[in-house]
Design a protein around this motif. Structure first.
Motif, PDB file in Angstrom:
ATOM      1  N   LYS B 159       0.819  -1.199   0.000  1.00 40.77           N
ATOM      2  CA  LYS B 159       0.000   0.000   0.000  1.00 40.77           C
ATOM      3  C   LYS B 159       0.863   1.263   0.000  1.00 40.77           C
ATOM      4  CE  LYS B 159      -4.280   1.234   2.266  1.00 40.77           C
ATOM      5  NZ  LYS B 159      -5.067   1.008   3.490  1.00 40.77           N
ATOM      6  N   THR B 162       2.650   2.022  -3.323  1.00 44.61           N
ATOM      7  CA  THR B 162       1.689   2.433  -4.337  1.00 44.61           C
ATOM      8  C   THR B 162       1.204   3.859  -4.086  1.00 44.61           C
ATOM      9  OG1 THR B 162       0.982   0.132  -4.356  1.00 44.61           O
ATOM     10  CG2 THR B 162      -0.365   1.669  -5.600  1.00 44.61           C
ATOM     11  N   GLU B 163       0.906   4.163  -2.824  1.00 46.25           N
ATOM     12  CA  GLU B 163       0.426   5.503  -2.491  1.00 46.25           C
ATOM     13  C   GLU B 163       1.482   6.570  -2.757  1.00 46.25           C
ATOM     14  OE1 GLU B 163      -2.822   4.334   0.953  1.00 46.25           O
ATOM     15  OE2 GLU B 163      -0.860   5.106   1.543  1.00 46.25           O
ATOM     16  N   LYS B 167       3.008   2.937  -9.013  1.00 47.52           N
ATOM     17  CA  LYS B 167       1.716   2.352  -9.402  1.00 47.52           C
ATOM     18  C   LYS B 167       1.857   1.055 -10.189  1.00 47.52           C
ATOM     19  CE  LYS B 167      -0.866   6.018  -8.158  1.00 47.52           C
ATOM     20  NZ  LYS B 167      -1.494   5.961  -6.849  1.00 47.52           N
ATOM     21  N   ARG B 168       2.908   0.981 -11.004  1.00 45.34           N
ATOM     22  CA  ARG B 168       3.021  -0.195 -11.885  1.00 45.34           C
ATOM     23  C   ARG B 168       4.000  -1.206 -11.291  1.00 45.34           C
ATOM     24  NH1 ARG B 168       2.373   0.171 -17.305  1.00 45.34           N
ATOM     25  NH2 ARG B 168       4.548  -0.306 -17.753  1.00 45.34           N
ATOM     26  N   LYS B 191      -3.820  -3.004  -5.680  1.00 45.13           N
ATOM     27  CA  LYS B 191      -5.029  -2.585  -6.400  1.00 45.13           C
ATOM     28  C   LYS B 191      -5.877  -1.651  -5.559  1.00 45.13           C
ATOM     29  CE  LYS B 191      -5.293  -6.529  -9.327  1.00 45.13           C
ATOM     30  NZ  LYS B 191      -5.506  -7.937  -9.001  1.00 45.13           N
ATOM     31  N   SER B 192      -6.028  -2.002  -4.278  1.00 40.40           N
ATOM     32  CA  SER B 192      -6.895  -1.168  -3.436  1.00 40.40           C
ATOM     33  C   SER B 192      -6.286   0.216  -3.237  1.00 40.40           C
ATOM     34  CB  SER B 192      -7.148  -1.847  -2.095  1.00 40.40           C
ATOM     35  OG  SER B 192      -5.968  -1.830  -1.322  1.00 40.40           O
ATOM     36  N   ALA B 193      -4.979   0.360  -3.450  1.00 37.95           N
ATOM     37  CA  ALA B 193      -4.354   1.675  -3.317  1.00 37.95           C
ATOM     38  C   ALA B 193      -4.267   2.386  -4.668  1.00 37.95           C
ATOM     39  CB  ALA B 193      -2.966   1.533  -2.702  1.00 37.95           C
ATOM     40  N   GLY B 194      -4.879   1.815  -5.697  1.00 33.89           N
ATOM     41  CA  GLY B 194      -4.931   2.494  -6.988  1.00 33.89           C
ATOM     42  C   GLY B 194      -3.809   2.125  -7.946  1.00 33.89           C
ATOM     43  N   GLY B 195      -3.056   1.082  -7.651  1.00 31.97           N
ATOM     44  CA  GLY B 195      -1.994   0.661  -8.558  1.00 31.97           C
ATOM     45  C   GLY B 195      -2.411  -0.566  -9.365  1.00 31.97           C
ATOM     46  N   GLU B 196      -1.473  -1.076 -10.154  1.00 33.72           N
ATOM     47  CA  GLU B 196      -1.777  -2.299 -10.889  1.00 33.72           C
ATOM     48  C   GLU B 196      -0.545  -3.191 -10.960  1.00 33.72           C
ATOM     49  OE1 GLU B 196      -2.311  -2.022 -15.077  1.00 33.72           O
ATOM     50  OE2 GLU B 196      -1.217  -0.132 -15.261  1.00 33.72           O
TER      51      GLU B 196
END
Lengths: 325, 401
Positions: B159, B162-163, B167-168, B191-196
């Motif tokens: 998390k 990613t935050e 992100k990738r 994913k839940s933090a907006g990444g992939e």
């Protein structure tokens, strides 16, 4: 002379058999029963291994695949399908037999180091397969929480002491069948193959068929030990399939004495008790066991029981021959 | 004949000597605890004898006695062998009258020993073993998971990176239960933090050569490389990440890493990568004082799991004192839901539903050697995450005790 030697051998065998049985009946009273059960299981495994190494001259480095494979089969049947003791053990032994037939058909075409390498490769293959199919086998975590199965309707094997005697009975049966095999005409042919394979071939024996049968028998009995293992421990893990397990059974057999059947029955407790105690006493059990192994291999090359049998035979031989000579 | 007599004699002597060695418990009826861990193989540095020393320290700090009875500490080397570990655990509980077992690294051994604890109705604290199966599918009434689990590692490391803009993610996963569980947990957290997660490589376990995966990773140009492995695999992968010069261009998120691993390679190899820990010796005055005492005693610095074991033993003894008995069921009752603070566990409580210790976790960046001012000072704590946010929420707990 030959008749006398045979009679002597029979007497030694009887004494060793009684000694092993006495040890088996005594064990749970002097040792913690879980360890005693392990000893009986490994003794059976090592005796099965000796059938192949000692009597056929084939050094397999993949016997863990029968032991571990059977433990997974029995474990899965008990865990997922709630099979009871006898069907689960029978199915596991059948599975080990099938694996042994398949692997043996390929491996016995080669000898010596190549045979060892092929069996090792198949053993490791099974290890990685079990690792790969984690949904079924639990992967690295192993197959956990395998409840003890019912023995016959209504009787669960929850009592450790009861389980010990059942394992002992299975081991006695297993060892008896090894003895029956090695003392049969079939066993004589195996010994002939071990001593000189081309000569056995020239006598008209299809040696590869004999070797395959010995391989399969050994694998089946190793499977019996594996099935008992998962039931006794309530779990099995990848370690039972690992090549270390194959190595451990080699060590137990060598410590006890190759080609004696009874040697492994004493080699297994020796190895396991020392390993068990050392894990509480020192931080390097491998070092101590390694040193013991080196001493045995370099000084008592016939192993503990092997040396005893050899000494008894030689003494008798001297007594009978010396006066007349 | 002589050789045979010597051979048999040596056998009998060795066996009987070692069999007779452990003395039975005296008449004084002590409270007995035991450490079961790896003291000779790969996890010996991470926990091993260091944990045994920490446990002795906990007992001495507690005054060496509880309920007016002395406290005895045993220790067993499980050699990462589940069968040996389970056998020994059963023997400790049944024959040596051990009240509680601690530590147990290696997931397969920890699960096997947890099975024994459940069957024998005796207490177990798993500190170094991290698999979340211990508090999920294979939890039981007598097993406490104390320190961290794979979910918490993913939740925090995944998390935070990613935050902060990573992100990738390109994942390199050891293909066994631990790696797969890390991958699943990390993917969810990212994913839940907006990444992939743009790619995942399933790598055979164990593995020494990661170059093909790293070349592929460079081509796909991720922002983060996620190492979903542990121990030697992580060390090998990290060595090659350095050799490829990847560290300058990408972040590295490491699933599980301990101080002992960092010390083994040297901090420069790891610098800049992000990990999650359950505590750290250089966290504050309390931990520093504890580590100083530990170092004085052993000559070495502690890993955070050793501190965790110290805490687990202290809390266990305290629960025995509160229960006024060492009866396992009574002690379990005292532990369930108990709120406390100690040198290791902050804002802590033992969740009654799954016997998981909920406590603050720390996300840390590894410092380069140039910033390491004193020995073992490897970590820069970048974020303290409250236990509630670190561990699996109560709503997702599937454990039935």
């Amino acid at each position: 002379m030959i008749a006398r030697a045979a009679a002597l051998d029979r007497r030694i065998a009887l004494a060793l058999a009684l000694g092993a049985l006495a040890l088996g009946l005594l064990l749970p009273h002097v040792l913690y029963v879980g360890l005693a059960t392990d000893i009986v299981i490994w003794a059976l495994f090592a005796a099965a291994f000796d059938l192949l190494l000692g009597y056929t001259g084939l050094l397999s480095f993949g016997h863990a695949m029968f032991f571990g494979g059977a433990s997974y089969v029995a474990g899965l049947l008990i865990l997922r399908a709630h099979w009871s003791f006898f069907p689960a053990v029978a199915a596991a032994v059948l599975a080990a037999t099938a694996i042994a037939a398949l692997v043996g058909a390929i491996a016995i075409r080669r000898q010596g180091i190549y045979f060892a390498m092929i069996t090792l490769a198949f053993g490791q293959m099974l290890y990685f397969l079990a690792n790969q199919f984690g949904d079924w086998t639990g992967g690295q975590d192993g197959l956990q929480n395998v409840q003890r199965p019912t023995l016959i309707a209504g009787i669960r094997l929850d009592n450790d002491t009861l389980l010990y005697y059942i394992a002992l009975a299975a081991a006695v049966l297993g060892v008896a069948s090894v003895l029956r095999v090695v003392n049969s005409p079939f066993g004589r042919v195996l010994s002939a193959i071990r001593e000189n394979e081309p000569r056995a071939t020239s006598l008209g024996y299809r040696t590869s068929a004999y070797k395959l049968v010995a391989f399969v028998l050994s694998g089946a009995l190793a499977g019996l030990a594996g099935a008992l293992f998962v039931i006794a421990h309530r779990f099995t893990s990848l370690d039972t399939l690992d090549w270390h397990t194959s190595g451990e059974v080699v060590i137990m057999t060598v410590l006890g004495g190759i080609g004696t059947v009874f040697g492994p029955l004493f080699g297994a407790p020796f190895y396991l008790i020392i390993n068990d105690r050392l894990s509480t006493l020192t931080t390097s059990p491998g070092l101590v066991l390694g040193i013991i192994f080196i001493i045995v291999v370099s000084v008592f090359r016939r192993g503990m029981i092997g040396e005893l049998v050899y000494a008894l035979r030689r003494r008798r031989h001297v007594e009978h021959v010396a006066p007349g000579a | 004949m002589k050789r045979a007599v010597v051979a048999i004699g040596a056998f009998v002597l060795c066996t009987s000597m070692t069999a007779a060695m452990p003395a039975p418990a005296g008449a004084e009826n002590p409270v007995i605890i035991a450490v079961v861990n790896d003291q000779s193989k790969v996890y010996a540095d991470l926990s091993g004898q260091g944990t045994v020393a920490a446990v002795h320290m906990a007992v001495e700090d507690y005054g060496g006695a509880v309920l007016g009875r002395s406290i005895k500490v045993l220790s067993v080397d499980h050699q990462n062998d589940p069968a040996l570990g389970a056998n020994k655990a059963h023997e400790l509980y049944e024959q040596d009258h051990v009240d509680a077992i601690f530590d147990v690294p290696t997931s397969s051994v920890a699960l096997a020993v947890a099975g024994v604890a459940g069957a024998d109705h005796k207490i177990l604290f798993v500190t170094t073993g991290g698999t979340d199966a211990l508090n999920m599918g294979q939890c039981n009434k007598y097993t406490f998971h104390y320190g961290y689990d794979t979910y918490a590692l993913a939740q925090n490391t995944g998390k935070l990176i990613t935050e902060q803009g990573g992100k990738r993610w390109y994942m390199i996963t050891a293909n066994y239960a631990f790696g797969q569980s890390m991958l699943a947990n990390f993917s969810n957290a990212v994913k839940s933090a907006g990444g992939e997660v743009i790619h995942n490589d399933m790598v055979p376990f164990p593995n020494t050569d990661f170059s093909s995966y790293l070349i592929n990773a460079q081509a796909m140009n991720p922002q983060v490389i996620g190492l979903m492995n542990a121990g030697d695999d992580t060390v090998n992968a990290m060595k090659q990440i350095n050799e490829f010069g990847i560290k300058k261009r990408m972040e590295v998120g490491i699933g599980l890493l301990f101080e002992s691993d960092i010390a083994a390679l040297g901090p420069d190899y790891w610098s800049g990568s992000t990990i999650t820990v359950g505590s750290y010796w250089n966290l504050d005055d309390k931990t520093r004082a504890w580590a100083a005492r530990y170092k004085k005693r052993t000559g070495k610095m502690p890993t955070w799991v050793m501190m965790g074991n110290y805490s687990a033993v202290t809390q266990y003894l305290d629960a025995v004192a509160r229960a006024k008995t060492d009866d396992a069921d009574a002690v379990v009752k005292q532990l369930e839901g108990y709120k406390f603070e100690d040198v290791f566990a902050r804002h802590a409580y033992i969740r009654a539903q799954d016997h998981l210790l909920i406590h603050d976790m720390y996300v840390a960046k590894i410092k380069p050697a140039s910033q390491v001012k004193e020995p073992y000072d490897f970590l820069q704590i970048v974020k303290t995450v409250p236990g509630e946010d670190s561990y699996r929420p109560l709503s997702a707990v599937t454990c039935h005790l």
